[in-house]
Design an enzyme around this catalytic site. Structure first.
Site, short mmCIF file in Angstrom:
data_model
loop_
_atom_site.label_atom_id
_atom_site.label_comp_id
_atom_site.label_asym_id
_atom_site.label_seq_id
_atom_site.Cartn_x
_atom_site.Cartn_y
_atom_site.Cartn_z
N ASP A 1 44.75 50.74 39.47
CA ASP A 1 45.36 49.78 38.56
C ASP A 1 45.27 50.36 37.15
O ASP A 1 44.40 49.99 36.35
CB ASP A 1 44.64 48.43 38.67
N CYS B 1 44.45 48.72 33.57
CA CYS B 1 43.94 47.38 33.77
C CYS B 1 43.09 47.11 32.54
O CYS B 1 42.35 47.98 32.10
CB CYS B 1 43.10 47.37 35.04
N HIS C 1 42.07 39.36 38.19
CA HIS C 1 43.02 39.16 37.10
C HIS C 1 43.17 37.68 36.82
O HIS C 1 43.38 36.89 37.73
CB HIS C 1 44.38 39.77 37.45
N HIS D 1 40.72 49.50 30.65
CA HIS D 1 39.57 49.83 31.51
C HIS D 1 39.79 51.08 32.34
O HIS D 1 38.85 51.79 32.65
CB HIS D 1 39.28 48.67 32.48
N GLY E 1 33.95 38.28 31.65
CA GLY E 1 32.96 37.86 32.65
C GLY E 1 33.72 37.44 33.87
O GLY E 1 34.62 38.11 34.33
N HIS F 1 32.62 47.45 31.37
CA HIS F 1 33.91 46.75 31.32
C HIS F 1 33.81 45.31 31.79
O HIS F 1 34.72 44.53 31.61
CB HIS F 1 34.97 47.49 32.11
N ALA G 1 31.49 42.38 34.57
CA ALA G 1 30.41 42.19 35.52
C ALA G 1 30.75 42.93 36.79
O ALA G 1 31.78 42.69 37.38
CB ALA G 1 30.26 40.70 35.81
N GLY G 2 29.92 43.85 37.19
CA GLY G 2 30.16 44.53 38.46
C GLY G 2 29.81 43.56 39.57
O GLY G 2 29.10 42.59 39.37
#
Lengths: 522, 587
Positions: A136, A139, A244, A370, A420, A445, A447-448
């Site tokens: 993406d 993004c 998204h 990102h 977030g 970038h 929250a993983g």
């Protein structure tokens, strides 16, 4: 099953390198500071530079668990742990200084999500890898401010969410702010936000607060395949699924009043709009086309990365420059996408409050990317170097006085927007000089994910999550109400943990904390 | 033979007429799009029905998946929002290609510059002209069905597609006998194991599962007589019935007919369901008024078993179905949901417009027919894609007569008409400046619907469509037993080391070995009973199709993987490991 075009003597389903126990693996990982770890050469074969990753107590556990799991199963399943991926990237030709994992790092295609890697442009061996950008392409996140307060917006947030939702374009038809002809698409790919401005969907000043002024000049629509364009045509101006979303947020806490003031944020309770979107199907196809082209070129150029997913090409090769031109076009497309949604958000607010977006002061605070690779100047071993910096799932965070950041932010550093997730907060950070020195001016970038979606789905009940969001006063307008569960905050590494780690490690600093009052997905 | 032409609607040079025939989803979407594309056109919509179908509140689920709700509006209300669309009430008699005119049954003519035919399809009844055997397609026919439900005790349903599934879902309050020709339900969408997954909730919906043999009550006054096959009664052959547009997705719920038209004492009943698998109806028996004689009628297929003795008839039913396995099923009425036939008989005098064997108007990816200026869209057309030479990728699209395809086809036809018109009116040398549209719907087959409270997403060649009959059959019937249960013997459970942590509640399977060895096709499935069913069709290591039932939220990632044609063989079935977040991974 044999793969088409794959060299037959290599088994790509098995990790490269010796099979070690978890303890043996851990002997290659060394703590450098409370928030920083080093992966020493030897962890995977052919490492040119060490790997580095950032994590605090809570986050490091997730990283090491993944590695332990990998050691136990002997690497079955084709999914590599993030630390292995960071190390494999360190083995690519032309990489400088180190391969960096940010606190929100997790496993991805080729490169880990949250991996930063820079390649020396002057070294003819240096490579560009589509896996280091992601599918993406561009993004990213955009933040709009308003001069409204929670007291004004709170009572009408349901109506606003519905208005926004109703305005999101719906694909194939020619209604709305989306280009539908091939010519429109080519223009958008070439011009990025300049197209949106020309068509009247964006304000001229919007691009001042965008990375690259919302247009990558090396974009060449002719390098974007027809198949990619076909995938892009019906998608422009739509949000997309997964992570998204569009959120109405309020300022919850201000950590740095001076920097916040430069961004037009002067009080707690001020309302903002956050838009998170990318290049979608078009980006996916550009990335895939490049991976295919490069696999062929790799054999020709004798490039043999540790992992076949790290398909790459010399930056100066035809494949390399074609990819960078197509990637830039996909990036432009993503900016047009976010601009279209900005337009819709402004329309919705203006309609709700019976005024103009101008009077609501709905300016773009900033727009970050990102998934992107950019040519930048950095100091390496005390010498200025021109580098191609791959940022996958990470954000550029340039310090104060950097020539590439807008004049408004010259004294504060570049704003960094950290989305977030629903029900949790988002942050605005600024770049720091230390970040410029340590991470090529990059930070996290978002929250993983700590858990996969399907796992979180089984842990959390749908109603539980809805009730929780309702308790927090968050209005939700969703394409599919079940998404609430899937995107539940517990599924992520806590964004606050991630942001605090970046702040404490000094690679960026906290300015504003935002919390959502309405979410629009779909 | 042809009616004499009366008044003419003259073709105005200044504003070329675009005529769209059909007030269904395709026609209305086409007319709306063409009106949107340029103000130059005079847009005329010819509708046989006074109500028009509109697609509303479209929601994008992924790039190519859209949720659509369809509703009906009277033409005069429709005009308020669509002032630029002229609506002419009429039925097309024939098309005059030479004069570029549409001739209506009233004799009036409408001249066109561009014409788009969106005349839809009619339900193909398994037996024609028999009272109490009805098709369901438009609002009118649904209303008719609901009226009959007031007093019905047992309803027969014949057919195995989406309409039949939705009916079964709705008719919980009366006894239902369902005759399906396959060994599993829902063959147009499901494979046998997906069907077994759905069937468990279906049976849960009918608390009184009817597994007893059909009750056969002797009745002395009735005698069975075999009559010649043919129309039973001329009175029902009341001439051409013009059907309205297809009613759209989830029609039973959307129309709310069942809840509004039926009293609660009817809907609160609890019915029983019996499913006759692997059978077809081979004969219909109806009671002839006024004598009360039972007569065998109908244009039915297969060998007809001998006439049955009189004591088998249940006189309280109005008809009896006889299946190929010799089961006699008494019903009050029967709903035939055995597919649709394109409605294009008005073209029989216009052979220049090519049609295929079922009567579908042949169109290319631009919705152009074999004649210039004539386009077709929706259920009345059959799309034949010309392989694009510049694009050597495989097609992930195929045609199914679904409302979602009708809508996009209507829009695509409008874009093509606009594009072609602009190109024609530009001087030589300036043709390049005409807008170019790409028909993007053919990127991938993508459909979303809901059955038995489950979200069902179909992507690409979800049942290995187009890979040969043998492969398709093998994929569809992967795990099937007569009673619709999953037969584990046919599957290879992943070996110990590859097991997933929650194996007790979630099972993952690879495909039968013969598919893998002989056709290089693998089927990867993950099933959580009562929650989700995920099936991937993988060919040469690439995902080519996906069937997702339940809230899997995997539609976007698999849509992208299918279109990307990325090699996923290194992950194997690990791709479906619930602990791997594939969407993030391929971000």
């Amino acid at each position: 099953m044999p793969e088409e075009g794959a060299p037959t003597n290599v088994d790509f389903t098995r990790p490269v390198g010796p099979v070690r126990t978890y303890e043996e693996e851990m002997s290659f990982i060394k703590r450098l500071s409370p928030y920083k770890f080093q992966i020493s050469p030897g962890f995977v074969p052919n490492m040119n530079v060490p790997g580095v990753f950032y994590a605090n107590e809570a986050l490091q556990e997730l990283v090491f668990d993944e590695l332990e799991q990998h050691s136990k199963t002997g690497g079955y399943g084709g999914f590599l742990p993030a630390v292995k991926q960071i190390a494999n990237v360190a083995a690519l030709p032309g990489i400088v200084k180190c391969s960096i994992g940010l606190p929100d790092t997790h496993s991805g295609y080729g490169f880990a999500i949250g991996n930063v890697a820079a390649f020396d442009m002057e070294n003819p061996e240096s490579v560009v890898s589509p896996g280091g950008v992601g599918f993406d392409i561009n993004c990213g996140v955009r933040l709009l401010r308003t001069n409204l307060t929670e007291a004004e917006v709170g009572p009408v947030r349901e109506e606003l969410a519905q208005l926004l939702f109703d305005h999101i374009p719906v694909g194939v038809g020619s209604k709305g702010v989306i280009p539908t002809s091939a010519q429109d698409l080519d223009a958008a790919l070439e011009m990025g936000m300049d197209w949106s401005i020309r068509e009247g969907y964006a304000w001229a000043e919007d691009k001042e607060h965008c990375e690259e002024y919302g247009r990558m000049l090396q974009a060449d629509p002719n390098k974007v395949g027809k198949r990619a364009k076909k995938r892009g045509l019906p998608q422009l101006g739509t949000l997309g699924a997964g992570n998204h979303y569009c959120e109405i947020q309020v300022v919850d806490e201000i950590f740095d009043a001076r920097a916040a003031a430069r961004m037009g944020i002067d009080r707690v309770g001020q309302v903002c709009v956050m838009i998170h979107s990318g290049s979608r199907g078009l980006g996916h196809q550009v990335a895939t086309d490049a991976l295919t082209a490069m696999e062929t070129a790799m054999a020709r150029d004798g490039l043999t990365p540790n992992d076949r997913q790290l398909a790459c090409a010399r930056i100066q090769s035809q494949e390399g420059s074609d990819y960078l031109a197509a990637m830039a076009a996909a990036a432009n497309y993503a900016w047009v996408n976010r601009s279209s949604m900005t337009f819709l958000a402004r329309q919705a607010f203006a309609k709700q409050f019976e005024t103009t977006p101008d009077d609501l002061d709905m300016h773009v605070i900033y727009d970050v990317s990102h998934n992107i690779a950019k040519v930048e100047q950095h100091m390496v071993d005390g010498k200025p170097k021109t580098l191609l910096v791959h940022r996958k799932g990470s954000t550029r965070a340039f310090p104060p006085h950097h020539p590439l950041i807008p004049v408004d932010y010259q004294f504060t550093g570049q704003p960094v927007l950290i989305g977030g997730t629903m029900g949790t907060c988002s942050y605005v950070l600024t770049g720091t000089q230390q970040g410029m020195e340590e991470t090529f001016g990059s930070t996290c970038h978002g929250a993983g994910r700590a858990q996969s979606r399907s796992k979180s789905r089984r842990v959390l009940s749908y109603q539980e999550v809805l009730d929780k969001l309702a308790d927090q006063g968050i209005a939700i307008r969703l394409a599919s109400p079940k998404l609430v569960m899937e995107e539940a905050p517990e599924a992520y590494k806590d964004v606050t943990e991630v942001v605090n780690t970046c702040h404490n490690a000094g690679i960026s600093s906290k300015v504003i904390k935002l919390r959502p009052i309405a979410v629009i997905k779909g | 033979r042809l009616p004499k032409r009366k008044k003419r609607v003259r073709h105005d040079q200044a504003s070329p007429s675009v005529v769209v025939v059909g007030g269904g989803i395709a026609g209305v979407c086409c007319a709306q799009e063409i009106a949107q594309l340029s103000y130059d056109y005079r847009v005329i919509l010819v509708s046989a029905s006074s109500t028009l179908k509109e697609a509303k509140s479209v929601m994008k689920v992924t790039d190519n998946l859209e949720e659509i709700s369809v509703f009906e509006r009277r033409a005069d209300y429709f005009k308020i929002d669509n002032p630029r669309i002229e609506i002419i009430d009429g039925v097309v008699e024939y098309i005059s290609l030479d004069d570029q005119e549409v001739v209506l049954s009233t004799g009036s003519t409408i001249s066109y510059r561009k014409l788009c035919l969106c005349t839809g399809a009619v339900p193909s009844l398994f037996a024609e002209n028999i009272p109490n055997i009805i098709g369901v397609r438009d609002l009118e026919s649904v209303e008719g069905m609901v009226q009959r439900l007031r007093s019905a005790r047992r309803v027969g349903v014949v057919g195995n597609g989406g309409i039949a599934l939705e009916l079964i879902h709705t008719l919980k309050f009366c006894d239902v006998a369902w005759v399906v020709k396959d060994n599993y339900i829902g063959n147009s969408f499901f494979d046998a194991s997906a069907s077994a997954f759905i069937a468990s909730s279906m049976h849960a919906a009918y608390p009184n599962d009817d597994n007893t043999e059909v009750s056969v009550e002797p009745h002395s006054d009735v005698t069975a007589v075999v009559s010649p096959i043919g129309p039973y009664d001329d009175r029902v052959a009341e001439g051409k019935h013009i059907h309205g547009g297809a009613i759209g997705p989830e029609w039973v719920h959307k129309t709310g007919l069942v809840s509004t038209l039926l009293p609660p004492e009817v809907t609160s009943r609890q019915g029983a369901l019996r499913v006759e698998y692997g059978q077809q109806v081979c004969a219909v028996h109806v009671k002839t008024p006024p004598s009360g004689m039972w007569v065998r009628v109908g244009n039915v297929e297969g060998d007809i078993p001998p006439a049955l003795p009189a004591e088998h008839w249940n006189d309280s039913f109005s008809l009896h179905l006889l299946t190929t396995e010799g089961k006699l099923i008494g019903c009050d009425f029967v709903v035939s949901a055995t597919g649709v036939t394109p409605c294009t008989s008005y073209l029989s005098s216009t052979p220049a417009i090519s049609r295929d064997s079922v009567g579908g108007i042949i169109v290319n990816e631009h919705m152009q027919t074999s004649r210039k200026n004539v386009y077709a869209a929706g259920d009345c057309c059959s799309v034949q894609l010309n392989p694009d030479e510049s694009d050597n990728h495989q097609h992930h699209w195929f045609q199914m007569r679904l409302w979602s395809q009708a809508r996009v086809m209507g829009i695509t036809a409008a874009q093509s008409m606009h594009c072609d018109y602009v190109k024609e009116s530009l001087p030589e040398g300036a043709k390049d400046t005409a807008p170019e549209f790409w028909p993007t719907m053919f990127n991938i087959f993508a459909h979303i619907t809901h059955f038995f409270e489950y979200k069902v997403v179909l992507l690409g060649r979800f049942n290995a469509q187009g890979l040969g009959e043998e492969v398709e059959k093998s994929v569809r019937e992967m795990v099937i037993t007569k009673d619709g249960l999953v037969d584990h013997k046919h599957r290879h459970q992943v070996s110990q080391g590859q097991n997933f942590p929650e194996a007790e509640e979630m099972t993952c399977y690879c495909s039968p070995a013969d598919l893998v060895e002989r056709h290089k096709i693998e089927i990867w499935t993950r099933i959580t009973p009562g929650e989700e069913y995920i099936k991937l069709v993988v060919k040469h290591g690439k995902v080519i199709g996906a069937l997702l039932i339940g809230d899997t939220d995997l539609e976007e990632v698999f849509e992208n993987l299918i279109l990307n044609e990325l090699d996923v063989s290194r992950y194997g079935i690990g791709l479906l490991d619930p602990d791997i977040d594939v969407e993030e991974y391929f971000d």
